[in-house]
Scaffold this motif. Structure first.
Motif, PDB file in Angstrom:
ATOM      1  N   UNK A 124       8.016  26.051  50.767  1.00 44.15           N
ATOM      2  CA  UNK A 124       7.439  25.181  51.776  1.00 44.15           C
ATOM      3  C   UNK A 124       5.937  25.142  51.613  1.00 44.15           C
ATOM      4  N   UNK A 125       5.240  24.966  52.720  1.00 41.04           N
ATOM      5  CA  UNK A 125       3.782  24.904  52.707  1.00 41.04           C
ATOM      6  C   UNK A 125       3.255  25.514  54.003  1.00 41.04           C
ATOM      7  N   UNK A 126       2.027  26.008  53.945  1.00 40.68           N
ATOM      8  CA  UNK A 126       1.368  26.522  55.134  1.00 40.68           C
ATOM      9  C   UNK A 126       0.930  25.347  56.002  1.00 40.68           C
ATOM     10  N   UNK A 127       0.439  25.627  57.198  1.00 37.51           N
ATOM     11  CA  UNK A 127      -0.070  24.574  58.074  1.00 37.51           C
ATOM     12  C   UNK A 127      -1.229  23.818  57.432  1.00 37.51           C
ATOM     13  N   UNK A 128      -1.936  24.476  56.522  1.00 36.30           N
ATOM     14  CA  UNK A 128      -3.058  23.853  55.818  1.00 36.30           C
ATOM     15  C   UNK A 128      -2.613  23.096  54.573  1.00 36.30           C
ATOM     16  N   UNK A 129      -1.330  23.102  54.275  1.00 32.90           N
ATOM     17  CA  UNK A 129      -0.801  22.374  53.127  1.00 32.90           C
ATOM     18  C   UNK A 129      -0.739  23.165  51.833  1.00 32.90           C
ATOM     19  N   UNK A 130      -1.052  24.452  51.883  1.00 28.84           N
ATOM     20  CA  UNK A 130      -0.996  25.286  50.682  1.00 28.84           C
ATOM     21  C   UNK A 130       0.467  25.599  50.350  1.00 28.84           C
ATOM     22  N   UNK A 131       0.878  25.447  49.069  1.00 23.90           N
ATOM     23  CA  UNK A 131       2.257  25.772  48.692  1.00 23.90           C
ATOM     24  C   UNK A 131       2.591  27.229  49.018  1.00 23.90           C
ATOM     25  N   UNK A 132       3.833  27.459  49.440  1.00 22.76           N
ATOM     26  CA  UNK A 132       4.258  28.802  49.820  1.00 22.76           C
ATOM     27  C   UNK A 132       5.705  29.038  49.390  1.00 22.76           C
ATOM     28  N   UNK A 133       6.005  30.281  49.107  1.00 24.05           N
ATOM     29  CA  UNK A 133       7.363  30.706  48.771  1.00 24.05           C
ATOM     30  C   UNK A 133       7.590  32.046  49.455  1.00 24.05           C
ATOM     31  N   UNK A 134       8.801  32.290  49.897  1.00 20.01           N
ATOM     32  CA  UNK A 134       9.136  33.606  50.419  1.00 20.01           C
ATOM     33  C   UNK A 134      10.533  33.985  49.944  1.00 20.01           C
ATOM     34  N   UNK A 135      10.709  35.278  49.747  1.00 23.14           N
ATOM     35  CA  UNK A 135      12.013  35.779  49.296  1.00 23.14           C
ATOM     36  C   UNK A 135      12.193  37.214  49.746  1.00 23.14           C
ATOM     37  N   UNK A 136      13.446  37.631  49.805  1.00 20.00           N
ATOM     38  CA  UNK A 136      13.772  39.009  50.146  1.00 20.00           C
ATOM     39  C   UNK A 136      13.841  39.832  48.871  1.00 20.00           C
ATOM     40  N   UNK A 137      13.359  41.065  48.966  1.00 16.84           N
ATOM     41  CA  UNK A 137      13.361  41.978  47.827  1.00 16.84           C
ATOM     42  C   UNK A 137      14.050  43.271  48.241  1.00 16.84           C
ATOM     43  N   UNK A 138      15.060  43.679  47.488  1.00 12.66           N
ATOM     44  CA  UNK A 138      15.776  44.931  47.738  1.00 12.66           C
ATOM     45  C   UNK A 138      15.045  46.048  46.994  1.00 12.66           C
ATOM     46  N   UNK A 139      14.460  46.953  47.753  1.00 17.58           N
ATOM     47  CA  UNK A 139      13.679  48.053  47.187  1.00 17.58           C
ATOM     48  C   UNK A 139      14.405  49.350  47.466  1.00 17.58           C
ATOM     49  N   UNK A 189       7.303  41.485  62.389  1.00 17.39           N
ATOM     50  CA  UNK A 189       7.886  42.083  61.189  1.00 17.39           C
ATOM     51  C   UNK A 189       6.775  42.288  60.161  1.00 17.39           C
ATOM     52  N   UNK A 190       6.810  43.406  59.462  1.00 15.51           N
ATOM     53  CA  UNK A 190       5.849  43.652  58.394  1.00 15.51           C
ATOM     54  C   UNK A 190       6.389  43.048  57.105  1.00 15.51           C
ATOM     55  N   UNK A 191       5.558  42.259  56.444  1.00 11.40           N
ATOM     56  CA  UNK A 191       5.932  41.581  55.207  1.00 11.40           C
ATOM     57  C   UNK A 191       4.868  41.843  54.149  1.00 11.40           C
ATOM     58  N   UNK A 192       5.181  41.475  52.919  1.00 11.44           N
ATOM     59  CA  UNK A 192       4.249  41.653  51.804  1.00 11.44           C
ATOM     60  C   UNK A 192       3.654  40.303  51.434  1.00 11.44           C
ATOM     61  N   UNK A 193       2.332  40.248  51.317  1.00  6.71           N
ATOM     62  CA  UNK A 193       1.649  39.066  50.794  1.00  6.71           C
ATOM     63  C   UNK A 193       1.382  39.353  49.317  1.00  6.71           C
ATOM     64  N   UNK A 194       2.115  38.669  48.434  1.00  2.89           N
ATOM     65  CA  UNK A 194       2.023  38.934  46.999  1.00  2.89           C
ATOM     66  C   UNK A 194       0.707  38.425  46.424  1.00  2.89           C
ATOM     67  N   UNK A 195       0.078  39.246  45.615  1.00  3.34           N
ATOM     68  CA  UNK A 195      -1.133  38.860  44.902  1.00  3.34           C
ATOM     69  C   UNK A 195      -0.905  38.867  43.393  1.00  3.34           C
ATOM     70  N   UNK A 198      -0.525  43.043  49.566  1.00  2.57           N
ATOM     71  CA  UNK A 198      -0.933  43.706  50.794  1.00  2.57           C
ATOM     72  C   UNK A 198       0.100  43.457  51.887  1.00  2.57           C
ATOM     73  N   UNK A 199       0.084  44.319  52.889  1.00  2.48           N
ATOM     74  CA  UNK A 199       1.000  44.178  54.011  1.00  2.48           C
ATOM     75  C   UNK A 199       0.416  43.221  55.036  1.00  2.48           C
ATOM     76  N   UNK A 200       1.292  42.452  55.684  1.00  2.00           N
ATOM     77  CA  UNK A 200       0.880  41.534  56.739  1.00  2.00           C
ATOM     78  C   UNK A 200       1.930  41.543  57.834  1.00  2.00           C
ATOM     79  N   UNK A 201       1.521  41.297  59.044  1.00  2.54           N
ATOM     80  CA  UNK A 201       2.452  41.240  60.172  1.00  2.54           C
ATOM     81  C   UNK A 201       2.699  39.795  60.556  1.00  2.54           C
ATOM     82  N   UNK A 202       3.974  39.427  60.631  1.00  2.00           N
ATOM     83  CA  UNK A 202       4.383  38.081  61.050  1.00  2.00           C
ATOM     84  C   UNK A 202       5.637  38.211  61.880  1.00  2.00           C
TER      85      UNK A 202
END
Length: 108
Positions: free
Chosen positions: A20-35, A80-86, A73-77
């Motif tokens: 999808x995209x952020x509110x600012x129009x930046x492309x975005x992807x999210x997925x679940x990761x089994x760790x 829920x705590x999620x990972x912002x991939x760099x 880095x970790x982010x809260x949304x």
């Protein structure tokens, strides 16, 4: 309070991959990761990817079961705590010394 908010995680991609995209129009992807955590206990974490370069590669390469290494880095949304991939490393295996491709958020 000051602290270091960075880490690395690796595991297999789950079945829930979305684009999808952020509110600012930046492309975005999210997925679940089994760790895998201590005692072979599986922990599911949500990974968020932003920017045209990384999101395009996620669209081309991500699939359920693929082994991925994530730095970020970790982010809260939504409480829920999620990972912002760099940085992402696609493919390979936990035992592999040579990743198929390493990409950073500052690459096009």
């Amino acid at each position: 309070m000051r602290g270091l908010n960075t880490g690395a995680w690796s595991g297999n991609v789950g079945s829930r991959i979305s684009f999808g995209a952020t509110d600012e129009g930046e492309p975005a992807c999210s997925f679940d990761l089994a760790v895998e955590s201590k005692g072979s206990h599986m922990v599911w974490v949500r990974v968020n990817v932003y920017g045209p370069g990384l999101v395009s590669l996620c669209r081309d390469r991500l699939s359920q079961g693929l082994y991925v290494q994530v730095s970020g880095s970790l982010m809260n949304r939504r409480r829920q705590t999620e990972i912002r991939a760099e940085q992402l490393v696609f493919g390979g295996s936990p035992d592999s010394k040579t990743p198929t491709r390493m990409l950073s958020s500052n690459e096009p």
